[in-house]
Design a protein around this motif. Structure first.
Motif, mmCIF file in Angstrom:
data_model
loop_
_atom_site.group_PDB
_atom_site.id
_atom_site.type_symbol
_atom_site.label_atom_id
_atom_site.label_comp_id
_atom_site.label_asym_id
_atom_site.label_seq_id
_atom_site.Cartn_x
_atom_site.Cartn_y
_atom_site.Cartn_z
ATOM 1 N N THR A 8 -31.919 -48.254 143.165
ATOM 2 C CA THR A 8 -32.336 -47.809 144.235
ATOM 3 C C THR A 8 -31.818 -46.423 144.563
ATOM 4 O OG1 THR A 8 -32.372 -50.153 145.621
ATOM 5 C CG2 THR A 8 -32.345 -48.257 146.834
ATOM 6 N N VAL A 9 -30.465 -46.298 144.172
ATOM 7 C CA VAL A 9 -29.977 -44.846 144.066
ATOM 8 C C VAL A 9 -30.769 -43.937 143.338
ATOM 9 C CG1 VAL A 9 -27.960 -43.307 143.465
ATOM 10 C CG2 VAL A 9 -27.748 -45.582 144.462
ATOM 11 N N ARG A 10 -31.358 -44.544 142.154
ATOM 12 C CA ARG A 10 -32.030 -43.520 141.280
ATOM 13 C C ARG A 10 -33.518 -43.335 142.008
ATOM 14 N NH1 ARG A 10 -36.266 -44.016 137.815
ATOM 15 N NH2 ARG A 10 -36.846 -45.901 138.006
ATOM 16 N N HIS A 11 -34.071 -44.040 142.785
ATOM 17 C CA HIS A 11 -35.390 -43.579 143.315
ATOM 18 C C HIS A 11 -35.210 -42.677 144.484
ATOM 19 C CE1 HIS A 11 -38.288 -46.336 141.267
ATOM 20 N NE2 HIS A 11 -37.293 -47.317 141.323
ATOM 21 N N VAL A 12 -34.098 -42.969 145.186
ATOM 22 C CA VAL A 12 -33.637 -42.214 146.485
ATOM 23 C C VAL A 12 -33.316 -40.807 145.843
ATOM 24 C CG1 VAL A 12 -32.386 -41.678 148.178
ATOM 25 C CG2 VAL A 12 -33.235 -43.889 147.775
ATOM 26 N N ALA A 13 -32.579 -40.490 144.801
ATOM 27 C CA ALA A 13 -32.080 -39.232 144.302
ATOM 28 C C ALA A 13 -33.073 -38.431 143.714
ATOM 29 C CB ALA A 13 -31.081 -39.532 143.173
ATOM 30 N N ALA A 14 -34.072 -39.153 143.066
ATOM 31 C CA ALA A 14 -35.500 -38.448 142.553
ATOM 32 C C ALA A 14 -36.304 -37.962 143.548
ATOM 33 C CB ALA A 14 -36.282 -39.539 141.801
ATOM 34 N N ALA A 15 -36.320 -38.766 144.745
ATOM 35 C CA ALA A 15 -37.007 -38.052 146.009
ATOM 36 C C ALA A 15 -36.374 -37.007 146.760
ATOM 37 C CB ALA A 15 -37.172 -39.333 147.101
ATOM 38 N N VAL A 16 -34.983 -37.220 146.512
ATOM 39 C CA VAL A 16 -34.144 -35.554 146.956
ATOM 40 C C VAL A 16 -34.576 -34.777 145.985
ATOM 41 C CG1 VAL A 16 -31.913 -34.869 147.535
ATOM 42 C CG2 VAL A 16 -32.490 -37.275 148.007
ATOM 43 N N ALA A 17 -34.274 -34.905 144.653
ATOM 44 C CA ALA A 17 -34.598 -33.900 143.814
ATOM 45 C C ALA A 17 -36.138 -33.134 143.917
ATOM 46 C CB ALA A 17 -34.577 -34.367 142.476
ATOM 47 N N ARG A 18 -37.031 -34.074 144.000
ATOM 48 C CA ARG A 18 -38.575 -33.618 144.064
ATOM 49 C C ARG A 18 -38.583 -32.644 145.331
ATOM 50 N NH1 ARG A 18 -39.624 -38.884 142.423
ATOM 51 N NH2 ARG A 18 -40.257 -39.597 144.696
ATOM 52 N N GLY A 19 -38.034 -33.158 146.518
ATOM 53 C CA GLY A 19 -38.020 -32.161 147.516
ATOM 54 C C GLY A 19 -37.124 -30.927 147.856
ATOM 55 N N ARG A 20 -36.235 -30.788 146.625
ATOM 56 C CA ARG A 20 -35.537 -29.692 146.850
ATOM 57 C C ARG A 20 -34.418 -29.876 147.723
ATOM 58 N NH1 ARG A 20 -36.867 -26.515 142.377
ATOM 59 N NH2 ARG A 20 -38.865 -26.939 141.594
ATOM 60 N N HIS A 21 -34.261 -30.834 148.205
ATOM 61 C CA HIS A 21 -33.228 -31.018 149.291
ATOM 62 C C HIS A 21 -31.813 -30.700 148.909
ATOM 63 C CE1 HIS A 21 -36.381 -32.533 151.888
ATOM 64 N NE2 HIS A 21 -36.941 -33.354 151.021
ATOM 65 N N ASP B 227 -40.054 -38.339 131.904
ATOM 66 C CA ASP B 227 -40.194 -37.654 133.258
ATOM 67 C C ASP B 227 -39.252 -38.463 134.100
ATOM 68 O OD1 ASP B 227 -41.360 -35.486 132.157
ATOM 69 O OD2 ASP B 227 -43.372 -36.536 132.500
ATOM 70 N N GLU B 228 -38.854 -39.684 133.901
ATOM 71 C CA GLU B 228 -38.218 -40.415 134.732
ATOM 72 C C GLU B 228 -36.778 -40.074 134.958
ATOM 73 O OE1 GLU B 228 -39.131 -42.543 137.035
ATOM 74 O OE2 GLU B 228 -41.294 -42.662 136.622
ATOM 75 N N MET B 229 -36.191 -39.619 136.094
ATOM 76 C CA MET B 229 -34.609 -39.560 136.079
ATOM 77 C C MET B 229 -33.787 -40.599 136.067
ATOM 78 S SD MET B 229 -32.663 -38.347 139.634
ATOM 79 C CE MET B 229 -33.390 -36.615 139.633
ATOM 80 N N PHE B 230 -32.793 -40.665 135.606
ATOM 81 C CA PHE B 230 -31.590 -41.417 135.552
ATOM 82 C C PHE B 230 -30.430 -41.045 135.544
ATOM 83 C CE2 PHE B 230 -31.749 -40.831 131.155
ATOM 84 C CZ PHE B 230 -30.227 -40.858 130.606
ATOM 85 N N LEU B 231 -29.428 -41.624 136.140
ATOM 86 C CA LEU B 231 -28.081 -40.888 136.735
ATOM 87 C C LEU B 231 -27.065 -41.599 135.640
ATOM 88 C CD1 LEU B 231 -28.413 -41.150 140.346
ATOM 89 C CD2 LEU B 231 -28.726 -39.092 139.043
ATOM 90 N N CYS B 232 -27.012 -43.009 135.207
ATOM 91 C CA CYS B 232 -25.712 -43.092 134.516
ATOM 92 C C CYS B 232 -25.805 -43.611 133.158
ATOM 93 C CB CYS B 232 -25.409 -44.647 135.352
ATOM 94 S SG CYS B 232 -24.745 -44.313 137.102
ATOM 95 N N CYS B 233 -27.050 -44.506 132.993
ATOM 96 C CA CYS B 233 -27.049 -44.830 131.510
ATOM 97 C C CYS B 233 -28.463 -45.250 131.003
ATOM 98 C CB CYS B 233 -26.033 -45.984 131.340
ATOM 99 S SG CYS B 233 -26.679 -47.473 132.080
ATOM 100 N N ALA B 234 -28.926 -45.279 130.016
ATOM 101 C CA ALA B 234 -30.387 -45.741 129.589
ATOM 102 C C ALA B 234 -29.962 -46.258 128.184
ATOM 103 C CB ALA B 234 -31.436 -44.534 129.304
ATOM 104 N N LYS C 149 -24.978 -41.417 130.395
ATOM 105 C CA LYS C 149 -24.406 -40.070 131.182
ATOM 106 C C LYS C 149 -23.603 -40.062 132.001
ATOM 107 C CE LYS C 149 -25.299 -36.271 132.660
ATOM 108 N NZ LYS C 149 -24.119 -36.414 132.986
ATOM 109 N N GLY C 150 -23.026 -41.482 132.573
ATOM 110 C CA GLY C 150 -21.905 -41.943 133.116
ATOM 111 C C GLY C 150 -20.826 -42.651 132.347
ATOM 112 N N GLU D 46 -39.439 -51.248 124.872
ATOM 113 C CA GLU D 46 -39.056 -50.532 126.496
ATOM 114 C C GLU D 46 -37.734 -49.999 126.542
ATOM 115 O OE1 GLU D 46 -41.536 -53.101 129.735
ATOM 116 O OE2 GLU D 46 -40.017 -54.449 128.410
ATOM 117 N N VAL D 47 -37.632 -48.821 127.216
ATOM 118 C CA VAL D 47 -36.243 -48.193 127.450
ATOM 119 C C VAL D 47 -35.889 -48.382 129.074
ATOM 120 C CG1 VAL D 47 -35.240 -46.059 127.326
ATOM 121 C CG2 VAL D 47 -36.678 -46.791 125.616
ATOM 122 N N GLN D 48 -34.901 -48.879 129.198
ATOM 123 C CA GLN D 48 -34.404 -48.890 130.476
ATOM 124 C C GLN D 48 -33.525 -47.778 130.985
ATOM 125 O OE1 GLN D 48 -31.131 -49.575 132.382
ATOM 126 N NE2 GLN D 48 -29.941 -49.471 130.290
ATOM 127 N N GLY D 49 -33.441 -47.407 132.394
ATOM 128 C CA GLY D 49 -32.380 -46.411 132.828
ATOM 129 C C GLY D 49 -31.943 -46.854 134.126
#
Length: 285
Positions: free
Chosen positions: A63-76, A124-131, A190-191, A260-263
């Motif tokens: 859920t954090v990943r999805h919200v962070a991606a939305a923040v990044a797309r909107g350049r907030h 093109d999919e963002m991740f924050l911690c690991c894949a 990544k983390g 498949e690859v997970q993030g």
């Protein structure tokens, strides 16, 4: 003007708790903030309120990943934090977020210094911690959401046992730093943390732009169990014969198209693909 906190939650998650989210909302309001409750789920993509000054995600790493991606797309530019309400909570673990609602809200609103987290992408999919591309992807594919609602993170353990019984191995080739490595499983940090309080790359940090990589030359059942044992004992799995470990900012992975690859706990893409550190940061508290 009081801070305006947009509070995201995923009501479809197996760890969703309306009671704890209500307590978190009261804690924010007691600290002087206005709260906008919002949803981020498979059915409702997150939408960032343009008047929000802070983003809080009460949920798991996906859920954090999805919200962070939305923040990044909107350049907030507003800061983000994860209230640890998910199965694993990797980001919250590394950042030291407290599960007590009052303490969390006070820290979130009072923080003057922001943590600048570097992001990465699988294709093109963002991740924050690991894949990763390994047996855990089959467990993610096969776990039961209904069972997760009853027993929490142990639903993944059940799925992993089923994966062990129906074991598959996939020949892949990892390309990075001008070299190629035949392998059967790849882990990218990544983390610091992976799948809980464990780490295969203890020097990795959300505040660093490097990808920390471990590749298993073979991924038989016993190889994977050794990998898990190394995690549990704090040993470097890359030091085992046939495995490799290194850091980079970009890699590519070739192999069967169905692998498949997970993030951050979500299945993101299938091979072949590229993984990149974006070199850009997002503000977290």
């Amino acid at each position: 003007m009081p801070p305006r906190v947009q509070l995201f939650a995923n009501p479809q998650s197996g760890t969703h708790s309306a009671r704890r989210i209500a307590a978190l909302r009261r804690a924010f309001e007691s600290a002087g903030a206005e709260v906008i409750e919002s949803e981020s789920s498979a059915a409702v993509p997150p939408e960032i309120d343009p008047l929000a000054t802070h983003i809080c995600v009460a949920g798991g790493d996906g859920t954090v990943r999805h919200v962070a991606a939305a923040v990044a797309r909107g350049r907030h530019a507003m800061p983000i934090a994860q209230y640890p309400l998910g199965t694993i909570n990797l980001l919250a673990r590394e950042a030291g977020y407290h599960p007590d609602a009052r303490r969390f809200a006070e820290r979130f609103l009072a923080a003057a210094v922001r943590r600048r987290h570097y992001t990465a992408t699988v294709r093109d999919e963002m991740f924050l911690c690991c894949a990763s591309a390994g047996p855990e992807c089959a467990a993610i594919r096969g776990y039961s959401p209904a069972l997760k609602r009853r027993i929490g993170r142990f639903a993944y353990a059940v799925a992993l046992v089923r994966t062990l019984l129906r074991w598959e191995r996939h020949a892949m080739v990892l390309h990075a730093e001008g070299r190629s490595f035949p392998c059967e499983a790849v882990y990218i940090a990544k983390g610091r943390y992976f799948a809980g309080p464990w780490s295969f790359a203890p020097r990795a940090s959300l505040l660093d732009d490097k990808l920390h990589v471990v590749a298993l030359g073979t991924a038989r059942r016993r190889d994977y169990l050794r990998f898990l044992l190394d995690l549990a004992l704090g040993r470097d799995p890359g030091a085992r014969p046939g495995n490799i470990s290194f850091t980079c900012s970009h890699l590519s992975l070739d192999g069967p198209a169905h692998v498949e690859v997970q993030g951050d706990g979500d299945l993101l893409a299938t091979l072949p693909l590229e993984v990149r550190s974006t070199g850009t940061t997002m503000d977290f508290i």
